[in-house]
Design an enzyme around this catalytic site. Sequence first.
Site, short mmCIF file in Angstrom:
data_model
loop_
_atom_site.label_atom_id
_atom_site.label_comp_id
_atom_site.label_asym_id
_atom_site.label_seq_id
_atom_site.Cartn_x
_atom_site.Cartn_y
_atom_site.Cartn_z
N ILE A 1 42.39 47.33 42.52
CA ILE A 1 41.11 46.80 42.03
C ILE A 1 41.33 45.45 41.36
O ILE A 1 42.23 45.30 40.53
CB ILE A 1 40.47 47.77 41.02
CG1 ILE A 1 40.29 49.16 41.64
CG2 ILE A 1 39.13 47.23 40.52
CD1 ILE A 1 40.07 50.27 40.62
N CYS A 2 40.49 44.49 41.70
CA CYS A 2 40.49 43.20 41.02
C CYS A 2 39.33 43.19 40.02
O CYS A 2 38.18 43.01 40.40
CB CYS A 2 40.34 42.06 42.03
SG CYS A 2 40.40 40.42 41.27
#
Length: 203
Positions: A87-88
């Site tokens: 996840i960014c």
Amino acid sequence: MDARLRRVNKEIADCKNDRSSNIKIDLVDSSPFHLKGSFPGPQDTPYEGGHFEVDIVIPDSYPFQPVKMKFNTKVYHPNISSASGAICLDILKDAWSPVLTLKSTLISLQSLLCSPEPNDPQDAEVAKHYTTSKRSFDETARYWTQIYAGGPLVKKMEVKEPQRDEIAIAGLEKAHVDQFESLGFERSKVVRLGKAVFYIRHR
């Protein structure tokens, strides 16, 4: 009982007592430092109706160090890796604060599904799809929600052009398929090959 364990136990208990958020946190095994979070896909998005699970690892210096989270459920989203679930999101990195909790972080992930940030992508190919053809992106994200997150079947009335929907699912642009067809290639073969390449990239 050390401070980290007290904090985690309290957060798990608080989440269980709060049924309005629909955020759930469960133990993966006997360790309270390896958890599974889950939440429903937000309404009015391609993820609506899906059930999304997140792997949570509590670091030794929590809450002064951010939790480690990744999606266990495959998600078609610019800020989530289609391959690994990475996840960014800034609060999982340098914007983390000790005042954040497991529940508030999962709520932020739920909000991320509502508001993708294609200019800061985790998955560049998906981000490109999002920026170049939002409708096609939505159709593919909805399909992934159906397949991987237990989302509802796409209603027939929503798919006005079945062949176009097949192109979207393959992650292709209709104009590109039309171009190959004009060169003498069969449309079905172009779509089939494109779909194979697309899923190899996103496994």
